[in-house]
Write a protein that holds these residues in place. Sequence first.
Motif, mmCIF file in Angstrom:
data_model
loop_
_atom_site.group_PDB
_atom_site.id
_atom_site.type_symbol
_atom_site.label_atom_id
_atom_site.label_comp_id
_atom_site.label_asym_id
_atom_site.label_seq_id
_atom_site.Cartn_x
_atom_site.Cartn_y
_atom_site.Cartn_z
ATOM 1 N N THR A 1 -18.167 -50.760 59.772
ATOM 2 C CA THR A 1 -18.561 -49.498 57.990
ATOM 3 C C THR A 1 -19.681 -50.057 57.780
ATOM 4 O O THR A 1 -19.910 -51.340 57.349
ATOM 5 C CB THR A 1 -17.664 -48.767 58.049
ATOM 6 O OG1 THR A 1 -17.038 -50.673 57.182
ATOM 7 C CG2 THR A 1 -16.929 -48.434 58.522
ATOM 8 N N TYR B 1 -19.864 -49.528 53.653
ATOM 9 C CA TYR B 1 -19.411 -49.809 52.343
ATOM 10 C C TYR B 1 -20.538 -49.452 51.914
ATOM 11 O O TYR B 1 -21.672 -49.854 51.308
ATOM 12 C CB TYR B 1 -18.494 -51.000 52.128
ATOM 13 C CG TYR B 1 -17.907 -50.694 51.102
ATOM 14 C CD1 TYR B 1 -16.986 -50.294 50.587
ATOM 15 C CD2 TYR B 1 -18.233 -51.978 49.190
ATOM 16 C CE1 TYR B 1 -16.084 -50.896 49.143
ATOM 17 C CE2 TYR B 1 -17.690 -51.348 48.659
ATOM 18 C CZ TYR B 1 -16.849 -51.132 48.342
ATOM 19 O OH TYR B 1 -16.449 -51.109 47.126
ATOM 20 N N TYR C 1 -16.491 -45.262 53.003
ATOM 21 C CA TYR C 1 -17.198 -45.666 53.982
ATOM 22 C C TYR C 1 -17.244 -44.607 55.361
ATOM 23 O O TYR C 1 -17.092 -43.831 55.067
ATOM 24 C CB TYR C 1 -16.275 -46.767 54.879
ATOM 25 C CG TYR C 1 -14.554 -47.852 54.007
ATOM 26 C CD1 TYR C 1 -15.315 -49.185 54.175
ATOM 27 C CD2 TYR C 1 -13.484 -47.237 53.056
ATOM 28 C CE1 TYR C 1 -14.489 -49.611 53.437
ATOM 29 C CE2 TYR C 1 -13.046 -48.254 52.555
ATOM 30 C CZ TYR C 1 -13.873 -48.958 52.693
ATOM 31 O OH TYR C 1 -12.505 -49.683 52.013
#
Length: 146
Positions: free
Chosen positions: A8, A10, A64
């Motif tokens: 992901t 952030y 995320y």
Amino acid sequence: MATLRIFTQYYENYSDTQTPHWKPKGGQTFIIKDIEGDMIMYCDNLKEVCSNLVSAKSNEHFKYEYREHEVDFIGDEEISVAELTKEVRDQFNGEGKYAPNDIPGFEGTLENLNKLCDDMISHANSAGTVVECSADLDNEWANESE
């Protein structure tokens, strides 16, 4: 058994919840271990499942954003710090796979590599191709996210 890794982006909110200002702050990997392989193999839309899982971990202060995922059915294979250190040293010393004659004009010193890069950029620019230094582009990108 399988391991699922979800990669992901952030973000942190640099404003309030009414007018959020999200800044990317790097990557985050979520790992789910000991999954029955059949469950992963027969999932109709694993990408959507992964996206929903990481979204549920978000709030008004950080979030995320799903990027990609991978399923590992075999397990991790470790490379030691000693092996990494040897490879890096070999590269800088022009030994092994990184012999100086592998790159024309490169004789194994940082100064020679920088000169080679500068020559290549000058040649490309004189031919009408615009080439920019990665460090300059990185600085521009970093300043855009402020």
